[in-house]
Write a protein that holds these residues in place. Structure first.
Motif: not given
Length: 562
Positions: A239, A282-286, A289-290
């Motif tokens: 990120p 940014p990542r919400t978990g491992k 996605t972006r």
């Protein structure tokens, strides 16, 4: 060492290598290219933001009454939405593919994440100022709510124009029927004699349309082609990290498991894009996605630029028609790629032919394909059986020679080679028929893991050939068939504790390994094993006739028929 133990070890080593193929080492996200370097000055501007202080080509106009209007372009394949704010691509619906993600059930696949947009254009001027076209209000010509692109009709063009003082911007999107690609042509006046560098925001990740989104996210990657296609997984870009890719590139894209958005050069073999930058999101978990991907291309003082866009499925037939080597936009296979890719293409073409010409469901095509492979290998299996009989015939002589020259390695090697030569024995003759199906099996593993042809295709109780069997019936059947094949193969073979252990271990090991593999892959392998059992039985019966074993375990060797 017994021949069958050697074969078991070879198979075990192959199975051990499978995880290395499935999870290859992650490439360096900032790889360098020998063919050129990216425009360093242009890439210093973060792709995800443009300051409001950026100097425009001309002062903003007073009226922005039609901000946010969307012009729709629809064909039998897709429905695209273009915003009048800068001509950005705000929606890509693929009408031939159904979304399986929760909340999107029964809806067409949408590639653009909610609230995002693709194909933003920015110009970096010689002085370092950045001009974003996203805040230019562009008007469509003709002023219609949408365009329909029908098969058999000429190409359709959407033109967007905008003015600010003496500056003028034109964007033209030209759509070809029955294709997932379209041409982009732009003109910007007022650049001056120095020209500019154009920044094209290709994508900021793709919207997942799969039921297993985590598996889909593992396939998210930046793909580029300079001299060959290369892939950098989103997971390899942290990120906020900015990974620079030095070109020039013929195309740059963002892919998920089954879909891709890419910017391509108009002329095949002519790299257009100077470089690319990928900024980790940014990542919400491992799961990553972006990742915001931007490419650069030079703009001459005349202010014109041209390129193509492909936004659609990772379907070999569609990608091959585009050219540019885009059919390799999903590079897979790791260190085995030079072998896996051509075999995969061959296998996919065979299955497509069986489906289209023989009108077979893909499940039956896989079963028939597995049987055909075994039929083709039948002559080699016969040769392997003859080699096996010869090995049994000379086994006592080999054992005697090994005991006699056990302290003279060089002499032992010469004597062994003499025995093999005089008795026409090939110690590895039985390995080839067992190893030949493996390239096809490994190729099918990657085909099912990456090919959209089998996505969502049901067969009997299986809801999706590209996903694991929810009831685990096929993997268990695979293990049982492998056990039966091994047991039949031991008929007429002298007892060996190691071989007996492998008869039980390998089927269990393969069952566990294949539990979470695609059900289509399991179906192919199980069908091949089941069909091989009668073949193996015939071979075993001939082995008993030509090299029977007495009740006491002594060999009575019959002459080998050649």
């Amino acid at each position: 060492m017994e021949r069958r133990l050697l074969l078991a070890i070879v198979l075990a080593l192959l199975v051990w290598f499978v995880p290395l193929v499935i999870w290859p080492p992650k490439p360096n996200p900032a790889g360098q290219r020998a063919s050129g370097r990216a425009d360093t000055a242009a890439l210093q501007t973060p792709a995800e933001s443009v300051s409001s202080a950026d100097r425009p080509l001309a002062r903003p106009s007073a009226s922005r009454s039609d901000t946010g209007r969307t012009v729709w372009v629809q064909s039998p394949l897709y429905r695209l939405g273009f915003s009048t704010d800068g001509g950005r691509l705000t929606s890509v619906e693929l009408l031939k593919y159904q979304a399986f993600a929760p909340g999107d059930s029964a809806q067409p696949v949408e590639l653009v994440p909610h609230g995002d947009a693709f194909l933003g254009h920015r110009l970096v001027l010689p002085g370092g100022d950045t001009v974003s076209l996203d805040d230019w209000v562009l008007k469509p010509t003709p002023d219609v709510p949408g365009i329909v692109v029908n098969a058999g009709q000429p190409a359709q063009t959407l033109r967007l124009d905008g003015d600010r003082g003496a500056s003028h911007v034109t964007l033209e999107y030209r759509f070809v029927p029955d294709e997932y690609r379209f041409d982009v042509r732009g003109t910007v006046t007022g650049l001056g004699s120095g020209g500019a560098v154009l920044l094209i925001d290709v994508a900021n990740g793709l919207r997942s349309a799969e039921k297993d989104s985590l598996d889909d996210f593992r396939h998210y990657a930046v793909v580029t082609k300079a001299s060959k296609a290369e892939r950098t997984d989103f997971s390899g870009i942290k990120p906020g990290q900015r990974a620079l890719f030095d070109g020039p590139f013929e195309w740059v894209g963002v892919k998920s498991k089954y879909f891709i958005t890419a910017a391509l050069a108009l002329e095949e073999g002519q790299p257009t894009f100077g470089g690319a930058i990928a900024v980790g999101g940014p990542r919400t978990g491992k799961a990553a996605t972006r990742t915001h991907v931007t490419v650069t291309m030079p703009v001459q003082p005349t202010g014109t630029f041209r390129y193509q866009v492909f936004a659609g499925p990772l379907d070999y037939q569609h990608l091959a028609r585009v050219g540019h080597g885009l059919d390799d936009a999903n590079p897979y296979g790791g260190i085995f790629r030079p072998i896996i890719r051509p075999v995969s293409v061959f296998v996919v073409n065979i299955l497509l032919w069986m489906h289209d010409r023989l009108h077979l469901a893909y499940g039956w095509a896989l079963i028939l394909f597995g049987i055909v492979i075994r039929v083709l290998l039948w002559p080699l299996n016969q040769k392997a059986m003859e080699s096996s009989i010869r090995m049994q015939a000379v086994a006592p002589l080999i054992k005697e020679t090994q005991d006699k020259y056990k302290n003279e390695p060089e002499r032992l090697q010469r004597e062994m080679m003499r025995i093999y030569r005089e008795h026409k024995v090939n110690p590895f003759g039985g390995c080839l028929p067992m190893l030949l199906p493996w390239p096809v099996l490994l190729a099918l593993f990657f085909v099912f893991a990456n090919t959209i042809v089998f996505r969502g295709v049901p067969f009997l109780w299986l809801p999706d050939l590209s996903r694991p069997d929810p009831y685990r019936i096929i993997p268990i059947l695979l293990g049982l068939s492998m056990f039966g094949l091994s047991k039949v193969g031991q008929i007429g073979v002298p007892p060996n504790p190691q071989t007996k252990m492998m008869v039980y271990f390998m089927p269990l090991f393969m069952t566990v390994l294949f539990l979470n593999f695609a059900s289509g892959l399991n179906l192919y392998y199980a069908a091949q094993n089941i069909f091989s059992i009668p073949q193996q039985y015939l071979i075993a019966k001939r082995r008993l006739r030509e090299a029977p074993v007495t009740a006491g375990g002594a060999r009575v060797v019959a002459p080998v028929k050649t």
